[in-house]
Design a protein around this motif. Structure first.
Motif, mmCIF file in Angstrom:
data_model
loop_
_atom_site.group_PDB
_atom_site.id
_atom_site.type_symbol
_atom_site.label_atom_id
_atom_site.label_comp_id
_atom_site.label_asym_id
_atom_site.label_seq_id
_atom_site.Cartn_x
_atom_site.Cartn_y
_atom_site.Cartn_z
ATOM 1 N N HIS A 12 -2.561 -0.637 -10.499
ATOM 2 C CA HIS A 12 -2.805 0.671 -8.880
ATOM 3 C C HIS A 12 -1.460 0.751 -8.654
ATOM 4 O O HIS A 12 -0.566 0.356 -8.698
ATOM 5 C CB HIS A 12 -3.664 -0.243 -8.263
ATOM 6 C CG HIS A 12 -3.459 -1.353 -7.649
ATOM 7 N ND1 HIS A 12 -3.106 -2.796 -8.665
ATOM 8 C CD2 HIS A 12 -2.802 -1.882 -6.707
ATOM 9 C CE1 HIS A 12 -2.097 -3.511 -7.989
ATOM 10 N NE2 HIS A 12 -2.093 -2.893 -6.929
ATOM 11 N N ILE A 13 -1.549 1.956 -7.576
ATOM 12 C CA ILE A 13 -0.897 2.827 -6.874
ATOM 13 C C ILE A 13 -0.728 2.118 -5.388
ATOM 14 O O ILE A 13 -2.407 2.465 -5.287
ATOM 15 C CB ILE A 13 -0.347 3.892 -7.207
ATOM 16 C CG1 ILE A 13 -1.186 5.173 -6.836
ATOM 17 C CG2 ILE A 13 0.412 3.752 -8.678
ATOM 18 C CD1 ILE A 13 -1.004 6.317 -7.047
ATOM 19 N N LEU A 14 0.443 2.163 -4.243
ATOM 20 C CA LEU A 14 0.329 2.381 -3.343
ATOM 21 C C LEU A 14 -0.293 3.951 -2.858
ATOM 22 O O LEU A 14 1.948 4.204 -3.212
ATOM 23 C CB LEU A 14 1.446 1.251 -2.638
ATOM 24 C CG LEU A 14 0.695 1.403 -1.392
ATOM 25 C CD1 LEU A 14 -0.465 1.063 -0.473
ATOM 26 C CD2 LEU A 14 1.934 0.463 -0.247
ATOM 27 N N LEU A 15 -0.063 4.436 -2.292
ATOM 28 C CA LEU A 15 0.257 6.081 -2.121
ATOM 29 C C LEU A 15 -0.344 6.300 -0.413
ATOM 30 O O LEU A 15 -0.564 5.804 -0.078
ATOM 31 C CB LEU A 15 -0.734 6.699 -2.592
ATOM 32 C CG LEU A 15 -0.548 8.728 -3.510
ATOM 33 C CD1 LEU A 15 1.148 8.716 -4.213
ATOM 34 C CD2 LEU A 15 -1.398 9.953 -3.230
ATOM 35 N N LEU A 16 1.273 6.843 -0.210
ATOM 36 C CA LEU A 16 1.323 7.344 1.286
ATOM 37 C C LEU A 16 1.066 9.151 1.119
ATOM 38 O O LEU A 16 1.626 9.649 1.467
ATOM 39 C CB LEU A 16 3.062 6.962 2.182
ATOM 40 C CG LEU A 16 2.607 7.329 3.695
ATOM 41 C CD1 LEU A 16 1.908 6.320 4.029
ATOM 42 C CD2 LEU A 16 4.432 7.053 3.667
ATOM 43 N N ALA A 17 -0.322 9.065 2.536
ATOM 44 C CA ALA A 17 -0.089 10.198 2.747
ATOM 45 C C ALA A 17 -0.994 10.609 4.612
ATOM 46 O O ALA A 17 -1.834 9.280 4.706
ATOM 47 C CB ALA A 17 -1.877 10.704 2.074
ATOM 48 N N ASN A 18 -0.225 11.410 4.910
ATOM 49 C CA ASN A 18 -0.254 11.399 6.808
ATOM 50 C C ASN A 18 -0.453 9.509 6.972
ATOM 51 O O ASN A 18 -0.953 9.336 7.818
ATOM 52 C CB ASN A 18 -2.101 11.728 6.694
ATOM 53 C CG ASN A 18 -1.993 13.263 6.454
ATOM 54 O OD1 ASN A 18 -1.018 13.670 6.413
ATOM 55 N ND2 ASN A 18 -3.417 13.814 5.297
ATOM 56 N N HIS A 19 1.225 9.145 7.091
ATOM 57 C CA HIS A 19 0.934 7.967 7.492
ATOM 58 C C HIS A 19 0.544 6.816 6.993
ATOM 59 O O HIS A 19 0.303 5.638 8.282
ATOM 60 C CB HIS A 19 1.595 7.893 9.190
ATOM 61 C CG HIS A 19 1.668 9.150 9.666
ATOM 62 N ND1 HIS A 19 3.327 9.528 9.065
ATOM 63 C CD2 HIS A 19 1.917 10.452 9.589
ATOM 64 C CE1 HIS A 19 3.840 10.532 9.580
ATOM 65 N NE2 HIS A 19 3.203 11.221 9.834
ATOM 66 N N ILE A 20 -0.783 7.424 6.138
ATOM 67 C CA ILE A 20 -1.887 5.981 5.949
ATOM 68 C C ILE A 20 -1.307 4.864 4.735
ATOM 69 O O ILE A 20 -1.283 6.473 3.336
ATOM 70 C CB ILE A 20 -3.081 6.482 6.087
ATOM 71 C CG1 ILE A 20 -3.560 7.051 7.955
ATOM 72 C CG2 ILE A 20 -3.817 5.260 5.865
ATOM 73 C CD1 ILE A 20 -4.719 7.083 7.915
ATOM 74 N N GLY A 21 -1.463 3.983 4.069
ATOM 75 C CA GLY A 21 -1.212 3.966 3.197
ATOM 76 C C GLY A 21 -2.487 3.888 1.879
ATOM 77 O O GLY A 21 -3.316 2.818 2.480
ATOM 78 N N TYR A 22 -2.503 3.963 1.242
ATOM 79 C CA TYR A 22 -3.823 3.731 -0.197
ATOM 80 C C TYR A 22 -3.709 3.422 -0.716
ATOM 81 O O TYR A 22 -2.687 3.405 -1.589
ATOM 82 C CB TYR A 22 -4.214 5.958 -0.075
ATOM 83 C CG TYR A 22 -4.404 6.116 1.044
ATOM 84 C CD1 TYR A 22 -6.285 5.899 1.517
ATOM 85 C CD2 TYR A 22 -3.762 7.194 1.642
ATOM 86 C CE1 TYR A 22 -6.453 7.265 2.715
ATOM 87 C CE2 TYR A 22 -4.272 7.848 2.819
ATOM 88 C CZ TYR A 22 -6.388 8.301 3.498
ATOM 89 O OH TYR A 22 -5.996 8.465 4.335
ATOM 90 N N GLU A 23 -4.408 2.284 -1.832
ATOM 91 C CA GLU A 23 -4.180 2.099 -2.636
ATOM 92 C C GLU A 23 -5.766 2.398 -3.772
ATOM 93 O O GLU A 23 -6.163 2.080 -3.259
ATOM 94 C CB GLU A 23 -4.648 0.580 -2.763
ATOM 95 C CG GLU A 23 -4.712 -0.675 -3.677
ATOM 96 C CD GLU A 23 -4.813 -1.856 -3.106
ATOM 97 O OE1 GLU A 23 -4.774 -2.325 -4.102
ATOM 98 O OE2 GLU A 23 -3.419 -2.990 -2.887
ATOM 99 N N ILE A 24 -5.057 2.785 -5.168
ATOM 100 C CA ILE A 24 -5.472 3.408 -5.465
ATOM 101 C C ILE A 24 -5.698 3.056 -7.266
ATOM 102 O O ILE A 24 -4.676 2.997 -7.466
ATOM 103 C CB ILE A 24 -5.304 5.073 -5.400
ATOM 104 C CG1 ILE A 24 -5.231 5.550 -4.667
ATOM 105 C CG2 ILE A 24 -5.960 6.198 -6.768
ATOM 106 C CD1 ILE A 24 -4.451 6.849 -4.008
ATOM 107 N N LEU A 25 -6.590 2.635 -7.680
ATOM 108 C CA LEU A 25 -6.485 2.307 -9.220
ATOM 109 C C LEU A 25 -6.916 3.338 -9.685
ATOM 110 O O LEU A 25 -7.492 4.378 -9.895
ATOM 111 C CB LEU A 25 -8.362 1.652 -8.960
ATOM 112 C CG LEU A 25 -8.538 1.064 -10.378
ATOM 113 C CD1 LEU A 25 -7.699 -0.300 -10.495
ATOM 114 C CD2 LEU A 25 -10.112 0.253 -10.816
ATOM 115 N N LEU A 26 -5.882 3.566 -10.769
ATOM 116 C CA LEU A 26 -6.050 4.308 -11.828
ATOM 117 C C LEU A 26 -6.016 3.911 -13.407
ATOM 118 O O LEU A 26 -5.725 2.544 -14.030
ATOM 119 C CB LEU A 26 -4.212 4.456 -11.952
ATOM 120 C CG LEU A 26 -3.850 5.130 -10.905
ATOM 121 C CD1 LEU A 26 -2.312 6.100 -10.689
ATOM 122 C CD2 LEU A 26 -5.101 6.044 -10.333
#
Length: 202
Positions: A12-26
């Motif tokens: 998984h990765i941590l993606l910062l979008a619009n000041h919010i961190g999203y943990e995304i399983l890949l």
């Protein structure tokens, strides 16, 4: 979703979008495609969102193409395949999996992580005839797949020629490490995984 890559882990990765961190399983096939990216790079993914009463914490699963996400939604419609199991199973390019389903190739499907013979048969029974579109996905993943296969050959060759293992044992050791681990990008990582797996069985 488009954002800045903040961290990359095994699956998984941590993606910062619009000041919010999203943990995304890949899925492994998607993680491989991000091999050239670094922390701080901007990436965009199509997101499958899963949230149920049993699992109130949302699960985000990322894909490079909208058609890959569409394939995933078909895949999880098969009995006994939930989103997490499906994400872990996508270790081969989606075009290859779709082609195996259309050709009723249970042997190839059971090579996917966590998929046994019975589940492979259910996949064929549920999805055969619906996969032609997905079998035509562009071949961008093929060179990376070749890299993975070259890595396996390299490690097997050293295990046999330098370390004295039989070809059968070497192939089995590497296959087990790949099945249980993340996507390996160097021979050293794969050797380390083989060593840890063998040590745990002593």
């Amino acid at each position: 979703i488009e954002g800045t890559l903040m961290r990359r882990d095994e699956d998984h990765i941590l993606l910062l979008a619009n000041h919010i961190g999203y943990e995304i399983l890949l899925p492994a096939v998607v993680m491989r495609s991000l091999r050239g990216t670094r922390v701080g790079d901007t990436i965009s993914l199509y997101i499958y969102h899963q949230q149920t009463e049993r699992q109130p914490k949302p699960i985000l699963i990322g894909f490079n193409l909208e058609v890959e996400k569409e394939f995933f939604q078909h895949f999880i419609s098969v009995e006994d395949i939930g989103p997490l199991k499906a994400a872990r199973a996508l270790t081969r390019p989606i075009r290859d999996i779709a082609s195996a389903i259309e050709s009723r190739d249970v042997g190839r499907l059971k090579e996917l992580k966590g998929i046994g013979v019975r589940t492979a048969q259910k996949i064929v029974a549920s999805l055969e005839g619906k996969m032609g579109k997905f079998a035509l996905i562009r071949e961008d993943d093929q060179p990376e797949l070749a890299e993975i296969e070259d890595l396996e050959k390299q490690v097997i060759e050293v295990l046999v020629k330098q370390l004295g293992h039989t070809m059968t044992d070497a192939k089995a050791m590497v296959a087990q490490a790949i099945e249980q681990g993340p996507v390996y990008t160097t021979a050293e990582e794969l050797f380390d995984a083989v060593y840890r797996l063998q040590k745990s069985r002593q």
